[in-house]
Design a protein around this motif. Structure first.
Motif, PDB file in Angstrom:
ATOM      1  N   GLY A 183       4.621 -16.635   5.668  1.00 33.85           N
ATOM      2  CA  GLY A 183       3.802 -17.007   4.751  1.00 33.85           C
ATOM      3  C   GLY A 183       4.067 -17.571   2.893  1.00 33.85           C
ATOM      4  N   SER A 184       5.559 -17.605   3.428  1.00 34.13           N
ATOM      5  CA  SER A 184       5.898 -17.978   1.906  1.00 34.13           C
ATOM      6  C   SER A 184       7.131 -19.712   1.861  1.00 34.13           C
ATOM      7  N   THR A 185       6.341 -19.937   0.740  1.00 35.79           N
ATOM      8  CA  THR A 185       6.312 -21.531   0.393  1.00 35.79           C
ATOM      9  C   THR A 185       8.194 -22.195  -0.090  1.00 35.79           C
ATOM     10  N   ASN A 186       8.544 -21.021  -0.833  1.00 33.48           N
ATOM     11  CA  ASN A 186       9.798 -20.844  -1.158  1.00 33.48           C
ATOM     12  C   ASN A 186      10.996 -19.406  -1.269  1.00 33.48           C
ATOM     13  N   ARG A 187      12.127 -20.004  -1.210  1.00 30.23           N
ATOM     14  CA  ARG A 187      12.759 -18.862  -1.310  1.00 30.23           C
ATOM     15  C   ARG A 187      12.417 -18.172  -2.201  1.00 30.23           C
ATOM     16  N   THR A 188      12.480 -18.318  -2.965  1.00 30.25           N
ATOM     17  CA  THR A 188      11.534 -17.624  -3.808  1.00 30.25           C
ATOM     18  C   THR A 188      10.327 -16.350  -3.677  1.00 30.25           C
ATOM     19  N   GLU A 189      10.071 -16.911  -3.405  1.00 33.41           N
ATOM     20  CA  GLU A 189       8.664 -16.092  -2.626  1.00 33.41           C
ATOM     21  C   GLU A 189       9.140 -15.259  -1.493  1.00 33.41           C
ATOM     22  N   LEU A 190      10.232 -16.036  -0.652  1.00 36.78           N
ATOM     23  CA  LEU A 190      10.755 -14.767   1.119  1.00 36.78           C
ATOM     24  C   LEU A 190      11.641 -13.828   0.610  1.00 36.78           C
ATOM     25  N   ALA A 191      12.492 -14.030  -1.162  1.00 35.55           N
ATOM     26  CA  ALA A 191      12.881 -13.241  -1.183  1.00 35.55           C
ATOM     27  C   ALA A 191      12.104 -11.990  -1.493  1.00 35.55           C
ATOM     28  N   SER A 192      10.977 -12.169  -2.914  1.00 37.21           N
ATOM     29  CA  SER A 192      10.025 -11.312  -3.305  1.00 37.21           C
ATOM     30  C   SER A 192       8.931 -10.748  -2.024  1.00 37.21           C
ATOM     31  N   PHE A 193       8.730 -11.617  -1.892  1.00 34.76           N
ATOM     32  CA  PHE A 193       7.494 -11.022  -1.074  1.00 34.76           C
ATOM     33  C   PHE A 193       8.369 -10.048   0.229  1.00 34.76           C
ATOM     34  N   ALA A 194       9.982 -10.406   0.272  1.00 35.86           N
ATOM     35  CA  ALA A 194      10.046  -9.584   1.645  1.00 35.86           C
ATOM     36  C   ALA A 194      10.826  -7.727   0.916  1.00 35.86           C
ATOM     37  N   CYS A 195      11.176  -7.914  -0.690  1.00 41.13           N
ATOM     38  CA  CYS A 195      11.365  -7.089  -1.186  1.00 41.13           C
ATOM     39  C   CYS A 195      10.514  -6.282  -2.266  1.00 41.13           C
ATOM     40  N   LYS A 196       9.120  -6.639  -1.574  1.00 45.07           N
ATOM     41  CA  LYS A 196       7.820  -5.773  -2.252  1.00 45.07           C
ATOM     42  C   LYS A 196       6.899  -5.827  -0.970  1.00 45.07           C
ATOM     43  N   ASN A 197       6.905  -5.798   0.449  1.00 48.49           N
ATOM     44  CA  ASN A 197       7.114  -5.201   1.150  1.00 48.49           C
ATOM     45  C   ASN A 197       8.293  -4.544   2.169  1.00 48.49           C
ATOM     46  N   LYS A 198       8.893  -4.304   1.473  1.00 51.46           N
ATOM     47  CA  LYS A 198      10.440  -3.564   2.699  1.00 51.46           C
ATOM     48  C   LYS A 198      10.322  -4.033   3.469  1.00 51.46           C
ATOM     49  N   ILE A 199      10.699  -5.108   4.010  1.00 49.59           N
ATOM     50  CA  ILE A 199      10.876  -6.162   4.955  1.00 49.59           C
ATOM     51  C   ILE A 199      12.216  -5.948   5.918  1.00 49.59           C
TER      52      ILE A 199
END
Length: 200
Positions: A183-199
């Motif tokens: 559900g991210s809109t760009n690479r920065t959000e994707l990286a942040s989301f992945a780190c925050k949620n420990k994907i």
């Protein structure tokens, strides 16, 4: 988070004026001189907002926005048309193509900044609601995890492709899938989301 804006205009003076105006407000700005270049940059950087002229070589603003709207990641991308075309039918065509705001040139910088801030506020609310409703149990393939791991390190699509022996186009598809799944809109959000949620 730094909001990223893609500006598409074949007039170099207008591009640089917009870049200066927007960067003074703390935004990150990417410049494209025509519609084809804008499509390519959008797929590479996944901007949060598009400001586009209508009359451009190779692909005009109407075609640009319609093509972006057909891509899942850009269905809700805020779009401002900034143009010399000021007829009623032009405006109708602009909104039918998918723009949110239609502004005539010459533009008033304070008005443009106010519109940009409004669109980002609305977009942020939509994004927050989407993410709060999304389950964090995201299923990724091994290859998607590899791409995501390198993306988090800040590698470009080209560098990721070199590391994994994939073409840039293939990497672009993996990144697109990751954006959709998270559900991210760009690479920065994707990286942040992945780190925050420990994907990974």
């Amino acid at each position: 988070m730094t909001w990223q804006i893609l500006v598409a205009d074949d007039d170099l003076i207008i591009r640089n004026l917009l870049k200066e105006c927007l960067e003074l407000q703390g935004y990150s700005v990417i410049l494209a001189g025509n519609g084809d270049e804008a499509i390519s940059l959008a797929k590479t950087y996944y901007p949060h907002l598009l400001i586009s002229d209508i009359i451009m070589p190779f692909k005009n603003g109407f075609e640009l926005v319609k093509e972006l709207r057909d891509i899942k990641e850009f269905e809700l991308l805020p779009v401002i048309f900034l143009t010399n075309k000021d007829g009623i039918q032009d405006r109708v065509n602009g909104y039918q193509a998918g723009c949110d705001i239609y502004l005539e040139k010459p533009f008033n910088p304070p008005e443009l900044i106010a519109i940009v801030k409004h669109l980002f506020t609305r977009h942020n609310i939509q994004l927050s609601q989407t993410k709060s409703d999304k389950k964090l149990e995201i299923s990724l393939t091994n290859r998607e995890k590899q791409v995501l791991g390198l993306l988090i390190k800040g590698l470009s699509n080209l560098k990721i492709g070199e590391e994994l022996y994939l073409s840039s186009k293939t990497v672009e598809k993996y990144v697109s899938n990751l954006l959709r799944k998270t559900g991210s809109t760009n690479r920065t959000e994707l990286a942040s989301f992945a780190c925050k949620n420990k994907i990974i």
